[in-house]
Design a protein around this motif. Structure first.
Motif, short mmCIF file in Angstrom:
data_model
loop_
_atom_site.label_atom_id
_atom_site.label_comp_id
_atom_site.label_asym_id
_atom_site.label_seq_id
_atom_site.Cartn_x
_atom_site.Cartn_y
_atom_site.Cartn_z
N ASP A 1 8.36 7.18 1.60
CA ASP A 1 9.04 6.27 2.53
C ASP A 1 8.64 4.83 2.22
O ASP A 1 7.53 4.58 1.74
CB ASP A 1 8.65 6.59 3.98
CG ASP A 1 9.22 7.93 4.40
OD1 ASP A 1 10.38 8.22 4.03
OD2 ASP A 1 8.51 8.70 5.06
N PHE A 2 9.54 3.91 2.57
CA PHE A 2 9.29 2.50 2.31
C PHE A 2 9.43 1.70 3.60
O PHE A 2 10.28 2.02 4.42
CB PHE A 2 10.25 1.98 1.23
CG PHE A 2 9.99 2.63 -0.10
CD1 PHE A 2 9.11 2.04 -0.99
CD2 PHE A 2 10.58 3.84 -0.43
CE1 PHE A 2 8.84 2.65 -2.21
CE2 PHE A 2 10.31 4.46 -1.64
CZ PHE A 2 9.43 3.86 -2.53
N TYR A 3 8.63 0.69 3.74
CA TYR A 3 8.58 -0.06 5.00
C TYR A 3 8.93 -1.54 4.84
O TYR A 3 9.16 -2.21 5.82
CB TYR A 3 7.19 0.09 5.63
CG TYR A 3 6.87 1.55 5.86
CD1 TYR A 3 7.32 2.19 7.01
CD2 TYR A 3 6.20 2.29 4.89
CE1 TYR A 3 7.09 3.54 7.20
CE2 TYR A 3 5.95 3.65 5.08
CZ TYR A 3 6.41 4.26 6.23
OH TYR A 3 6.19 5.59 6.43
N ILE B 1 5.50 -0.14 -6.43
CA ILE B 1 4.37 -0.02 -7.36
C ILE B 1 3.25 0.88 -6.82
O ILE B 1 2.85 1.83 -7.50
CB ILE B 1 3.85 -1.41 -7.80
CG1 ILE B 1 4.99 -2.27 -8.37
CG2 ILE B 1 2.73 -1.26 -8.83
CD1 ILE B 1 4.59 -3.71 -8.71
N PRO B 2 2.72 0.62 -5.60
CA PRO B 2 1.66 1.51 -5.12
C PRO B 2 2.13 2.96 -4.99
O PRO B 2 1.35 3.90 -5.20
CB PRO B 2 1.27 0.94 -3.75
CG PRO B 2 2.37 0.02 -3.36
CD PRO B 2 2.99 -0.48 -4.63
N ASN B 3 3.42 3.14 -4.68
CA ASN B 3 3.93 4.51 -4.54
C ASN B 3 4.11 5.20 -5.88
O ASN B 3 3.83 6.40 -6.01
CB ASN B 3 5.22 4.49 -3.71
CG ASN B 3 4.94 4.13 -2.27
OD1 ASN B 3 4.28 4.89 -1.57
ND2 ASN B 3 5.37 2.96 -1.85
N LEU B 4 4.54 4.44 -6.90
CA LEU B 4 4.62 5.01 -8.26
C LEU B 4 3.23 5.39 -8.75
O LEU B 4 3.03 6.46 -9.34
CB LEU B 4 5.16 3.95 -9.21
CG LEU B 4 6.57 3.98 -9.73
CD1 LEU B 4 6.73 2.94 -10.83
CD2 LEU B 4 6.97 5.36 -10.25
N THR C 1 0.85 -1.19 0.00
CA THR C 1 0.00 0.00 0.00
C THR C 1 0.88 1.24 0.00
O THR C 1 2.00 1.19 0.53
CB THR C 1 -0.86 -0.05 1.29
OG1 THR C 1 -1.51 -1.32 1.32
CG2 THR C 1 -1.91 1.00 1.34
N ASN C 2 0.39 2.32 -0.58
CA ASN C 2 1.13 3.59 -0.47
C ASN C 2 0.96 4.12 0.96
O ASN C 2 0.13 3.62 1.73
CB ASN C 2 0.63 4.59 -1.52
CG ASN C 2 -0.83 4.96 -1.30
OD1 ASN C 2 -1.62 4.12 -0.86
ND2 ASN C 2 -1.19 6.18 -1.59
N GLU C 3 1.73 5.13 1.29
CA GLU C 3 1.76 5.60 2.68
C GLU C 3 0.38 6.04 3.20
O GLU C 3 0.04 5.78 4.34
CB GLU C 3 2.76 6.74 2.82
CG GLU C 3 2.94 7.15 4.26
CD GLU C 3 4.36 7.62 4.54
OE1 GLU C 3 5.09 7.92 3.59
OE2 GLU C 3 4.71 7.66 5.73
N ASN C 4 -0.40 6.70 2.35
CA ASN C 4 -1.72 7.16 2.80
C ASN C 4 -2.79 6.08 2.75
O ASN C 4 -3.96 6.36 3.00
CB ASN C 4 -2.20 8.33 1.94
CG ASN C 4 -1.25 9.50 2.02
OD1 ASN C 4 -0.59 9.67 3.04
ND2 ASN C 4 -1.17 10.28 0.95
#
Ligand code: GLU
Length: 230
Positions: free
Chosen positions: A119-121, A129-132, A89-92
């Protein structure tokens, strides 16, 4: 190898996703998870180990919602763990992704996104991918997935859900298998036909770089230029 399933319809998604994943167990896996849209929120459950861990958790704390994606992971980047399990999932927590395959240029993408404040966890390649998609999201999930995949090198079958567009799944493949199951008022994605066979015999085998948008009232298959595929 691993397994992907996705469901859009009127029934409760979680038992359908778990059943579909169980039909893909033969492909091998080390963890399992689902992301389901309910009341405009994405709920994620994901655990290292057998599918039974996920199933027991969902039995004790059921998730409602009739649109969702599921995954059994075969770790390639990052050890088997709850955090590294999919969906990512992306951060939000507005975008959730299941991915089968390997993003070869994930380090470059991670650095690039990191400079833009992401940021990555997890230790996975998948988390880019979700962040892109988030980076490219301007109100149209299909367009954001097209832009994100144009930056991704390697192999992928992905299923994506988005909180801002809670009526759909967007999916695409390149060098990893993905099929679309066509039922009556319900639609599926899966890595292989056994995952959907209890629900429909009508199946479309996606070609590389064909994007599918699944909604309760039908599916659209498009090229990256937005042209409809018949
Ligand atoms: N490369 C991804 C990971 O390690 C996906 C692996 C898979 O296909 O299950 O999480």
């Amino acid at each position: 190898m691993c397994g992907i399933v996705g469901f859009v319809g009127m029934k409760e998604a979680s038992p359908i996703l778990v059943e579909g994943l169980s039909k893909l167990e033969y492909r091998g896996y080390d963890s399992a998870g689902v992301a389901i849209l309910e009341n405009g929120e994405i709920n994620v459950r994901k655990y290292k180990g057998r599918l039974k861990n996920l199933e027991d958790n969902l039995y004790q704390n059921p998730l409602g919602g009739s649109i969702g994606i599921g995954h059994t992971r075969w770790a390639t980047h990052g050890e088997p763990s709850d955090v590294n399990s999919h969906p990512h999932t992306n951060e939000n927590a507005t975008i959730s992704v299941v991915h089968n395959g390997i993003i070869e240029n994930y380090i470059k993408l991670k650095e690039w996104l990191g400079k833009k404040g992401y940021d990555f966890y997890s230790e996975t390649d998948t988390e880019v991918i979700p962040n892109l998609i988030d980076y490219y999201y301007k109100g149209d999930l299909f367009e954001a997935v097209v832009k994100a995949t144009s930056k991704m090198e390697g192999s992928y079958a992905i299923g994506v859900i988005c909180k801002n567009e809670p009526d759909k799944i967007v999916a695409v493949r390149k060098d990893s298998p993905l099929i679309v199951g066509i039922g009556e008022g319900e639609y599926f994605i899966a890595s292989d036909i056994p995952a959907v066979i209890n629900h429909t015999r009508e199946v479309y085998l996606l070609e590389d770089k064909e994007f599918v948008i699944l909604k309760r009232d039908g599916i659209e298959i498009k090229t990256e230029d937005g042209e409809e595929v018949n």
